[in-house]
Write a protein that holds these residues in place. Structure first.
Motif, PDB file in Angstrom:
ATOM      1  N   PHE A  65      80.383  63.616  45.544  1.00 25.17           N
ATOM      2  CA  PHE A  65      79.442  64.488  45.361  1.00 25.17           C
ATOM      3  C   PHE A  65      79.514  65.828  45.695  1.00 25.17           C
ATOM      4  O   PHE A  65      79.005  66.650  45.085  1.00 25.17           O
ATOM      5  CB  PHE A  65      77.943  63.849  46.158  1.00 25.17           C
ATOM      6  N   ALA A  66      80.349  65.965  47.026  1.00 23.53           N
ATOM      7  CA  ALA A  66      80.541  67.408  47.366  1.00 23.53           C
ATOM      8  C   ALA A  66      81.496  67.905  46.371  1.00 23.53           C
ATOM      9  O   ALA A  66      81.442  69.204  46.061  1.00 23.53           O
ATOM     10  CB  ALA A  66      81.179  67.294  48.752  1.00 23.53           C
ATOM     11  N   THR A  67      82.369  67.220  45.949  1.00 21.23           N
ATOM     12  CA  THR A  67      83.236  67.821  44.677  1.00 21.23           C
ATOM     13  C   THR A  67      82.520  68.335  43.544  1.00 21.23           C
ATOM     14  O   THR A  67      83.082  69.311  43.072  1.00 21.23           O
ATOM     15  CB  THR A  67      84.371  66.854  44.457  1.00 21.23           C
ATOM     16  N   VAL A  68      81.756  67.523  43.084  1.00 21.16           N
ATOM     17  CA  VAL A  68      80.729  67.827  41.979  1.00 21.16           C
ATOM     18  C   VAL A  68      79.881  68.979  42.127  1.00 21.16           C
ATOM     19  O   VAL A  68      79.884  69.983  41.307  1.00 21.16           O
ATOM     20  CB  VAL A  68      79.971  66.608  41.436  1.00 21.16           C
ATOM     21  N   ALA A  69      79.363  69.154  43.368  1.00 25.52           N
ATOM     22  CA  ALA A  69      78.562  70.297  43.727  1.00 25.52           C
ATOM     23  C   ALA A  69      79.440  71.729  43.881  1.00 25.52           C
ATOM     24  O   ALA A  69      79.094  72.474  43.286  1.00 25.52           O
ATOM     25  CB  ALA A  69      77.871  70.194  45.002  1.00 25.52           C
ATOM     26  N   SER A  70      80.887  71.498  44.216  1.00 24.22           N
ATOM     27  CA  SER A  70      81.414  72.621  44.424  1.00 24.22           C
ATOM     28  C   SER A  70      82.114  73.077  43.033  1.00 24.22           C
ATOM     29  O   SER A  70      82.066  73.972  42.615  1.00 24.22           O
ATOM     30  CB  SER A  70      82.849  72.228  45.327  1.00 24.22           C
ATOM     31  N   ALA A  71      82.305  72.128  41.920  1.00 24.65           N
ATOM     32  CA  ALA A  71      82.686  72.465  40.862  1.00 24.65           C
ATOM     33  C   ALA A  71      81.445  73.144  40.114  1.00 24.65           C
ATOM     34  O   ALA A  71      81.744  74.137  39.344  1.00 24.65           O
ATOM     35  CB  ALA A  71      83.041  70.843  40.228  1.00 24.65           C
ATOM     36  N   ASP A  72      80.292  72.532  40.135  1.00 17.48           N
ATOM     37  CA  ASP A  72      78.947  73.275  39.701  1.00 17.48           C
ATOM     38  C   ASP A  72      78.953  74.688  40.199  1.00 17.48           C
ATOM     39  O   ASP A  72      78.590  75.780  39.511  1.00 17.48           O
ATOM     40  CB  ASP A  72      77.868  72.744  39.720  1.00 17.48           C
ATOM     41  N   GLU A  73      79.000  75.025  41.304  1.00 16.07           N
ATOM     42  CA  GLU A  73      78.968  76.171  41.940  1.00 16.07           C
ATOM     43  C   GLU A  73      80.060  77.184  41.402  1.00 16.07           C
ATOM     44  O   GLU A  73      79.861  78.342  41.262  1.00 16.07           O
ATOM     45  CB  GLU A  73      78.979  76.155  43.483  1.00 16.07           C
ATOM     46  N   ALA A  74      81.388  76.567  41.386  1.00 11.59           N
ATOM     47  CA  ALA A  74      82.511  77.577  40.710  1.00 11.59           C
ATOM     48  C   ALA A  74      82.047  77.849  39.158  1.00 11.59           C
ATOM     49  O   ALA A  74      82.593  78.963  38.860  1.00 11.59           O
ATOM     50  CB  ALA A  74      83.525  76.668  40.826  1.00 11.59           C
ATOM     51  N   GLU A  75      81.426  76.784  38.447  1.00 10.13           N
ATOM     52  CA  GLU A  75      81.337  77.313  37.287  1.00 10.13           C
ATOM     53  C   GLU A  75      80.140  78.206  36.974  1.00 10.13           C
ATOM     54  O   GLU A  75      80.134  79.087  36.186  1.00 10.13           O
ATOM     55  CB  GLU A  75      80.981  75.797  36.300  1.00 10.13           C
ATOM     56  N   HIS A  76      79.109  78.032  37.796  1.00 11.90           N
ATOM     57  CA  HIS A  76      77.752  78.693  37.685  1.00 11.90           C
ATOM     58  C   HIS A  76      77.408  79.903  38.801  1.00 11.90           C
ATOM     59  O   HIS A  76      76.415  80.576  38.532  1.00 11.90           O
ATOM     60  CB  HIS A  76      76.411  78.030  37.416  1.00 11.90           C
ATOM     61  N   GLY A  77      78.308  79.891  39.863  1.00  4.96           N
ATOM     62  CA  GLY A  77      77.937  80.615  40.973  1.00  4.96           C
ATOM     63  C   GLY A  77      76.866  79.782  41.922  1.00  4.96           C
ATOM     64  O   GLY A  77      76.314  78.532  41.533  1.00  4.96           O
ATOM     65  N   LEU A  78      76.494  80.542  42.734  1.00  7.23           N
ATOM     66  CA  LEU A  78      75.407  79.853  43.910  1.00  7.23           C
ATOM     67  C   LEU A  78      73.975  79.961  42.962  1.00  7.23           C
ATOM     68  O   LEU A  78      73.636  80.605  42.243  1.00  7.23           O
ATOM     69  CB  LEU A  78      75.052  80.905  44.871  1.00  7.23           C
ATOM     70  N   ALA A  79      73.436  78.756  43.287  1.00  8.85           N
ATOM     71  CA  ALA A  79      72.274  78.089  42.563  1.00  8.85           C
ATOM     72  C   ALA A  79      71.048  79.412  42.972  1.00  8.85           C
ATOM     73  O   ALA A  79      70.853  79.855  44.081  1.00  8.85           O
ATOM     74  CB  ALA A  79      71.686  77.107  43.250  1.00  8.85           C
ATOM     75  N   CYS A  80      70.331  79.739  41.653  1.00  7.96           N
ATOM     76  CA  CYS A  80      69.683  81.014  41.802  1.00  7.96           C
ATOM     77  C   CYS A  80      68.345  80.442  42.501  1.00  7.96           C
ATOM     78  O   CYS A  80      67.549  79.289  41.921  1.00  7.96           O
ATOM     79  CB  CYS A  80      69.259  81.734  40.649  1.00  7.96           C
ATOM     80  N   PRO A  81      67.288  81.303  43.003  1.00 10.30           N
ATOM     81  CA  PRO A  81      65.968  80.950  43.537  1.00 10.30           C
ATOM     82  C   PRO A  81      65.178  80.984  42.216  1.00 10.30           C
ATOM     83  O   PRO A  81      65.446  81.636  41.128  1.00 10.30           O
ATOM     84  CB  PRO A  81      65.542  81.880  44.354  1.00 10.30           C
ATOM     85  N   SER A  82      63.910  80.227  42.134  1.00  9.06           N
ATOM     86  CA  SER A  82      63.173  80.163  40.921  1.00  9.06           C
ATOM     87  C   SER A  82      62.101  81.187  41.556  1.00  9.06           C
ATOM     88  O   SER A  82      61.381  81.110  42.494  1.00  9.06           O
ATOM     89  CB  SER A  82      62.623  78.862  40.898  1.00  9.06           C
ATOM     90  N   TYR A  83      61.816  82.145  40.640  1.00  3.55           N
ATOM     91  CA  TYR A  83      60.621  83.381  40.708  1.00  3.55           C
ATOM     92  C   TYR A  83      59.653  83.190  39.924  1.00  3.55           C
ATOM     93  O   TYR A  83      59.759  82.461  38.935  1.00  3.55           O
ATOM     94  CB  TYR A  83      61.571  84.652  40.242  1.00  3.55           C
ATOM     95  N   PRO A  84      58.637  83.585  40.347  1.00  5.86           N
ATOM     96  CA  PRO A  84      57.278  82.997  39.491  1.00  5.86           C
ATOM     97  C   PRO A  84      57.138  84.125  38.364  1.00  5.86           C
ATOM     98  O   PRO A  84      56.255  85.234  38.650  1.00  5.86           O
ATOM     99  CB  PRO A  84      56.238  83.168  40.408  1.00  5.86           C
ATOM    100  N   TRP A  85      57.568  84.230  37.244  1.00  4.35           N
ATOM    101  CA  TRP A  85      57.628  85.278  36.372  1.00  4.35           C
ATOM    102  C   TRP A  85      56.326  85.038  35.794  1.00  4.35           C
ATOM    103  O   TRP A  85      55.633  84.038  35.286  1.00  4.35           O
ATOM    104  CB  TRP A  85      58.775  85.037  35.159  1.00  4.35           C
ATOM    105  N   PRO A  86      55.476  86.166  35.591  1.00  2.48           N
ATOM    106  CA  PRO A  86      54.215  86.358  35.168  1.00  2.48           C
ATOM    107  C   PRO A  86      53.956  85.771  33.775  1.00  2.48           C
ATOM    108  O   PRO A  86      52.778  85.318  33.142  1.00  2.48           O
ATOM    109  CB  PRO A  86      53.540  87.799  35.508  1.00  2.48           C
ATOM    110  N   HIS A  87      54.991  85.764  32.900  1.00  2.00           N
ATOM    111  CA  HIS A  87      54.972  85.461  31.299  1.00  2.00           C
ATOM    112  C   HIS A  87      55.267  83.950  31.360  1.00  2.00           C
ATOM    113  O   HIS A  87      55.474  83.839  30.023  1.00  2.00           O
ATOM    114  CB  HIS A  87      55.604  86.572  30.293  1.00  2.00           C
ATOM    115  N   LYS A  88      55.636  83.447  32.061  1.00  2.00           N
ATOM    116  CA  LYS A  88      56.171  81.780  31.966  1.00  2.00           C
ATOM    117  C   LYS A  88      54.979  80.755  31.842  1.00  2.00           C
ATOM    118  O   LYS A  88      55.265  79.729  31.284  1.00  2.00           O
ATOM    119  CB  LYS A  88      57.041  81.431  33.184  1.00  2.00           C
ATOM    120  N   GLY A  89      53.811  81.213  32.232  1.00  3.28           N
ATOM    121  CA  GLY A  89      52.756  80.209  31.841  1.00  3.28           C
ATOM    122  C   GLY A  89      52.334  80.033  30.489  1.00  3.28           C
ATOM    123  O   GLY A  89      52.537  80.934  29.550  1.00  3.28           O
TER     124      GLY A  89
END
Length: 557
Positions: free
Chosen positions: A61-85
């Motif tokens: 699992f750690a290997t998969v997580a490391s591979a995902d981070e290497a592909e996409h970078g650090l996981a981004c926070p989810s922001y409350p965009w006002p136009h998403k509703g």
């Protein structure tokens, strides 16, 4: 895999040490001791195997997580965009500020090749503002009439200008890195808007032990952590037209909103169209539910006699139909029963034209019936169990009926009673039990002997009191000998023509609204003295009678 090999070696060493530590046992050692030792060894082996599998899973699992981070970078926070509703739309003020950030910060390196100036009209700027903005750029156009290229001021149909002439020039100016086009950047990147905002505001110093080569900058949200683009959003680096403080977070939010609109300018129209379709489909669903509940449920029923059935209409029957005595037993909600010939006004040539038979009689009719039209009813009376309290219209023309039922039954809602051409009819219900009657037709009931009257009496004469009756037809009742005194303020038509055995007519003073009185061929010997009191009378038919005398006073005044 390395973790699994280490665990395998540890297990092997453990088992070898346990084997070496066990002394040689005597041949006479008991069998039970050997079995217990084998059991303990097996349990230990299973425990170590499960532990190894768990550690291997965690490492995988750690290997998969490391591979995902290497592909996409650090996981981004989810922001409350006002136009998403679902009910939300773009903040157009933020789009305008975001365009300003793009022009002053991003446009020097990044292109937006899919966007034209006219796309900004009505979204962030007025048409005049957009025309003035487009006129500030020089566009190479042509060729002209002389075959040469020329430059002209920009116009609304022109695309945003390109910062570089070609890809090689862009890479040369940026140290080999190629700045991507931003037209669809929020759609082309993993996690879209959140990724772009986190990337623009996520610059920081590299952690201890991490080295970044010259010309790159550390950003944990970029794949690999090293990005060629330096930090561009700095507090106070620009001034907004509307006076909004130009902080790093504010500029990041505005430019991401602008880029989101550029990638999906039809979002608001799509949401509006979606709500329109939801509304239309909701109406269609309600209509389908209505038809399923009130229309199709009867057709889906396997049995005819179901609670859902409310009406039966049969006409022009040309073949024999034999019904059982309890055919209507399960139709507790039946309100309309019509069995008649078409056209209904044609006199039949034979009695059995409508061939509906009840060979075993009839035991049941629903008490909820409101309209009962049964042409040529085959029996002599209706079922004794039938309670006609809800009946509004009763039509049994050309029937074999002799009487409706045995005894008295109240018909509080009955307005129309038609027993015409029932040649076997002997008596009708007591009319005092029909307080709401408006029309009574007893035409050519040749066997009818008398009409029951109410219990009211006036000067020792029986009085038939009609409260709502408008029409009373007794034409052709040749056996009728007795007709009681009648009273009804709404009675308009009274037909007694052809009642040849009716020798005397009772006083008619209570019929103040009567306009037509037909007494032709009634074999009358005298006329009531008070016929002159019929102030509304228009038509009076007296032909075919054997009058012995006329009233002493002029009854025609």
């Amino acid at each position: 895999m390395a973790g699994g090999g280490v665990i395998h070696q540890l297990l092997r060493r453990k088992l070898q040490s346990q084997s070496a530590g066990i002394p040689t046992l005597s041949f006479f050692t008991s069998k039970k001791v050997n079995e217990d030792a084998e059991s303990v060894g097996t349990k230990s082996l299973r425990a170590f195997a499960l532990l190894g599998a768990g550690v291997s899973g965690l490492l995988g699992f750690a290997t998969v997580a490391s591979a995902d981070e290497a592909e996409h970078g650090l996981a981004c926070p989810s922001y409350p965009w006002p136009h998403k509703g679902i009910l939300s739309s773009y903040d157009h003020s933020s789009i305008r500020r975001g365009h300003q950030v793009y022009q002053q910060v991003c446009a020097s390196c990044h292109s937006m090749s899919l966007l034209s100036y006219r796309d900004l009209v009505g979204v962030a700027y007025t048409e005049e503002e957009t025309k003035a903005m487009a006129a500030e750029i020089e566009v190479v156009d042509g060729p002209n009439d002389e075959g040469e290229m020329f430059t002209r001021p920009g116009k609304l149909s022109d695309r945003f200008p390109q910062p570089y002439g070609n890809e090689q020039a862009a890479r040369f100016a940026n140290g080999g890195a190629y700045p991507p086009d931003l037209s669809l950047i929020t759609k082309a990147r993993h996690d879209g808007q959140n990724y772009v905002f986190a990337l623009l505001t996520g610059y920081r110093d590299p952690p201890a032990g991490v080295s970044i080569r010259e010309g790159l900058h550390y950003n944990p949200y970029f794949p690999g952590g090293a990005i060629a683009m330096p930090k561009m959003l700095i507090d106070g680096a620009m001034e907004y037209e509307d006076g909004t403080p130009a902080t790093e977070a504010q500029m990041g939010k505005d430019v991401v909103t602008f880029l989101s609109w550029a990638a999906e300018p039809e979002m608001e129209e799509r949401k509006l169209m979606g709500f329109k379709w939801i509304f239309v489909l909701s109406l269609a669903l309600l209509q389908a539910a209505y038809y399923r509940r009130l229309r199709w449920s009867v057709l889906k029923s396997r049995k005819l006699g179901t609670d859902a059935l409310q009406g039966i209409y049969l006409t022009s029957i040309e073949m024999d139909m034999h019904l059982s005595s309890r055919v209507f037993e399960k139709m507790c909600n039946l309100k309309t029963l019509v069995i008649k010939r078409r056209p209904y006004f044609t006199i039949p040539e034979r009695d059995d034209f409508v061939k509906v038979h009840l060979p075993d009689g009839q035991d049941y009719l629903p008490d909820g019936l409101r309209y009962l039209h049964w042409y040529s009813y085959p029996l002599e009376e209706l079922p004794s169990s039938f309670n006609p309290v809800n009946l509004v219209e009763l039509n049994l023309t050309y029937s074999n009926i002799k009487q409706l039922w045995d005894g008295r039954k109240c018909l509080p809602k009955l307005k129309q009673l038609d027993l015409s051409y029932c040649k076997h009819l002997l008596r009708i219900p007591d009319l005092s039990d029909i307080p709401s009657a408006e029309c009574i037709r007893l035409e050519d009931c040749i066997s009818l002997l008398e009409i029951h009257s109410s219990t009211k009496r006036l000067k020792n004469l029986e009085l038939m009191d009609f409260k709502n009756l408008v029409t009373l037809i007794l034409t052709g009742c040749i056996s009728l000998t007795k007709f009681p005194q009648i009273s009804g303020r709404y009675l308009d038509y009274l037909y007694l023509g052809g009642c040849s055995k009716l020798e005397k007519l009772p006083p008619l003073s209570g019929l103040s609204s009567l306009t037509q009185l037909h007494l032709d061929n009634c074999n009358l010997r005298e006329i009531p003295e008070d016929i002159g009191c019929l102030s509304s009378l228009i038509i009076l038919e007296l032909c075919g009678n054997g009058f012995e005398s006329l009233p002493k006073r002029n009854f025609l005044t």
